[in-house]
Design a protein around this motif. Structure first.
Motif, PDB file in Angstrom:
ATOM      1  N   HIS A 234       0.821  -1.202   0.000  1.00  0.00           N
ATOM      2  CA  HIS A 234       0.000   0.000   0.000  1.00  0.00           C
ATOM      3  C   HIS A 234       0.859   1.258   0.000  1.00  0.00           C
ATOM      4  N   LEU A 235       2.049   1.187   0.549  1.00  0.00           N
ATOM      5  CA  LEU A 235       2.950   2.337   0.530  1.00  0.00           C
ATOM      6  C   LEU A 235       3.835   2.322  -0.705  1.00  0.00           C
ATOM      7  N   PHE A 236       4.638   1.272  -0.843  1.00  0.00           N
ATOM      8  CA  PHE A 236       5.602   1.227  -1.942  1.00  0.00           C
ATOM      9  C   PHE A 236       4.915   1.079  -3.297  1.00  0.00           C
ATOM     10  N   GLY A 237       3.824   0.307  -3.327  1.00  0.00           N
ATOM     11  CA  GLY A 237       3.089   0.161  -4.585  1.00  0.00           C
ATOM     12  C   GLY A 237       2.477   1.470  -5.027  1.00  0.00           C
ATOM     13  N   ALA A 238       1.894   2.206  -4.074  1.00  0.00           N
ATOM     14  CA  ALA A 238       1.287   3.496  -4.411  1.00  0.00           C
ATOM     15  C   ALA A 238       2.348   4.491  -4.891  1.00  0.00           C
ATOM     16  N   LEU A 239       3.483   4.543  -4.176  1.00  0.00           N
ATOM     17  CA  LEU A 239       4.570   5.425  -4.613  1.00  0.00           C
ATOM     18  C   LEU A 239       5.066   5.030  -5.998  1.00  0.00           C
ATOM     19  N   GLY A 240       5.183   3.724  -6.222  1.00  0.00           N
ATOM     20  CA  GLY A 240       5.656   3.238  -7.521  1.00  0.00           C
ATOM     21  C   GLY A 240       4.734   3.634  -8.654  1.00  0.00           C
ATOM     22  N   VAL A 241       3.431   3.471  -8.456  1.00  0.00           N
ATOM     23  CA  VAL A 241       2.463   3.815  -9.500  1.00  0.00           C
ATOM     24  C   VAL A 241       2.483   5.313  -9.779  1.00  0.00           C
ATOM     25  N   MET A 245       3.633   6.906 -13.336  1.00  0.00           N
ATOM     26  CA  MET A 245       2.701   7.698 -14.135  1.00  0.00           C
ATOM     27  C   MET A 245       3.256   9.096 -14.404  1.00  0.00           C
ATOM     28  N   LEU A 246       3.924   9.695 -13.391  1.00  0.00           N
ATOM     29  CA  LEU A 246       4.538  11.002 -13.621  1.00  0.00           C
ATOM     30  C   LEU A 246       5.613  10.910 -14.696  1.00  0.00           C
ATOM     31  N   GLY A 247       6.435   9.871 -14.627  1.00  0.00           N
ATOM     32  CA  GLY A 247       7.472   9.682 -15.645  1.00  0.00           C
ATOM     33  C   GLY A 247       6.880   9.413 -17.015  1.00  0.00           C
ATOM     34  N   PHE A 248       5.808   8.612 -17.033  1.00  0.00           N
ATOM     35  CA  PHE A 248       5.162   8.282 -18.311  1.00  0.00           C
ATOM     36  C   PHE A 248       4.558   9.522 -18.951  1.00  0.00           C
ATOM     37  N   ILE A 249       3.915  10.354 -18.144  1.00  0.00           N
ATOM     38  CA  ILE A 249       3.311  11.589 -18.676  1.00  0.00           C
ATOM     39  C   ILE A 249       4.396  12.541 -19.189  1.00  0.00           C
ATOM     40  N   GLY A 287       9.821   4.307 -10.109  1.00  0.00           N
ATOM     41  CA  GLY A 287       8.466   3.810  -9.873  1.00  0.00           C
ATOM     42  C   GLY A 287       8.403   2.296  -9.934  1.00  0.00           C
ATOM     43  N   VAL A 288       9.063   1.725 -10.928  1.00  0.00           N
ATOM     44  CA  VAL A 288       9.096   0.257 -11.045  1.00  0.00           C
ATOM     45  C   VAL A 288       9.794  -0.365  -9.840  1.00  0.00           C
TER      46      VAL A 288
END
Length: 316
Positions: A234-241, A245-249, A287-288
């Motif tokens: 819930h912490l690391f997964g949320a930070l990763g996503v 997404m910021l990098g992808f955008i 993120g990954v």
């Protein structure tokens, strides 16, 4: 068994006979069954010889000897495991904790039914700079982080219901934050009692400045475990996503701007000439990695095996 008194120690040869005799005098005033459990955390003086003699003379006294110095938390863990009393009281072996506090602490658990009672050394005889000020800082940070409103987390004089100490895992340097561990385990009735603090009579303190660094690190650990110990994803997964997404955008923006310039015959260079390309790539990779960390945390949590953090040499 009504009461177990658990006492971790390291090189307290001189204070042990006086402490033991004092506890026996106090217990003679209480009509309850009890046991005293000393845990020798790898002492290099004659502490074990004193404890061995005391345990052979008094059937209510039991002792545990560690093979090496594993730390106070591990000593408490071993003592909690051995304790048979319905109420468990912990205290230090240096005579700075007064056994005269035992009866009232016992009744606050047995009669008033608190889950945990923590001592509060309001008036201290320690060095102001070396111990008092750092302790006040620790206590303030622990209150703000944990929500447990105690004035003195560091006090070794505490009383517990047996169900509390059987359902918490004390390790590392976590003995300072046992009330927080208890709260996280579901024991919310936590009280405090102002207790007498006495000047050290024998020897010197066993704690150096490194304990303050370790204490802050453990406080961070406690804060993390309190919220995400059972759900690291819930912490690391949320930070990763979020980071991915910021990098992808950002990468999409870099790519779109290049296509726009190509379509309008605007001079452009390589994509790698744009620093935002590397920022986007780094953010996506981080993120990954965060997501993988959360996934691995979940796997470890579900498949990790418990291991002993200390080795006992003798028990009497």
């Amino acid at each position: 068994m009504n009461l177990s008194i658990v006492i971790p120690l390291l090189n307290e040869e001189e204070s042990l006979p006086e402490l033991h005799a004092w506890i026996l005098r106090v217990m003679e005033t209480m009509d309850i069954s009890y046991e005293i459990i000393f845990i020798d955390d790898g002492s290099t003086d004659g502490s074990w010889d004193v404890l061995d003699t005391l345990s052979r003379k008094h059937e209510t006294t039991h002792t545990i000897k560690f093979l090496s110095n594993y730390g106070k938390s591990q000593a408490l863990h071993a003592g909690f495991h051995k304790a048979q009393g319905e109420v468990v009281i912990t205290m230090d072996a240096d005579l700075q904790d007064s056994p005269d506090e035992i009866p009232e602490l016992y009744h606050m658990i047995a009669d008033q039914h608190h889950d945990l009672v923590s001592g509060w050394k309001k008036k201290r005889y320690d060095s102001v700079i070396a111990k008092n000020l750092p302790s006040k800082l620790f206590n303030w940070a622990a209150r703000k982080t944990s929500g447990v409103q105690l004035n003195d987390f560091n006090c070794g004089l505490k009383a517990y219901k047996a169900t509390v100490i059987k359902n918490i895992d004390v390790h590392g340097e976590m003995h300072r934050y046992i009330p927080v561990l208890a709260k996280n385990a579901g024991f919310s009735d936590i009280a405090q009692k102002e207790v007498i603090h006495q000047a050290r009579k024998y020897g010197t303190t066993k704690f150096g400045y490194e304990r303050f660094i370790n204490g802050f690190l453990d406080l961070i650990t406690i804060a993390f475990i309190s919220k995400y110990g059972k759900r690291p994803m819930h912490l690391f997964g949320a930070l990763g996503v979020i980071m991915f997404m910021l990098g992808f955008i950002t990468a999409g923006y870099v790519g779109f701007s290049k296509l726009y310039k190509m379509a309008n015959d605007i001079p452009y260079g390589l994509v790698t000439d744009n620093p935002w390309f590397f920022i986007a790539l780094t953010t996506m990779l981080l993120g990954v990695l965060f997501f993988i960390a959360g996934f691995l945390g979940e796997l470890i949590l579900r498949n990790g095996n418990q291991v002993n953090r200390y080795r006992i040499e003798k028990e009497v």
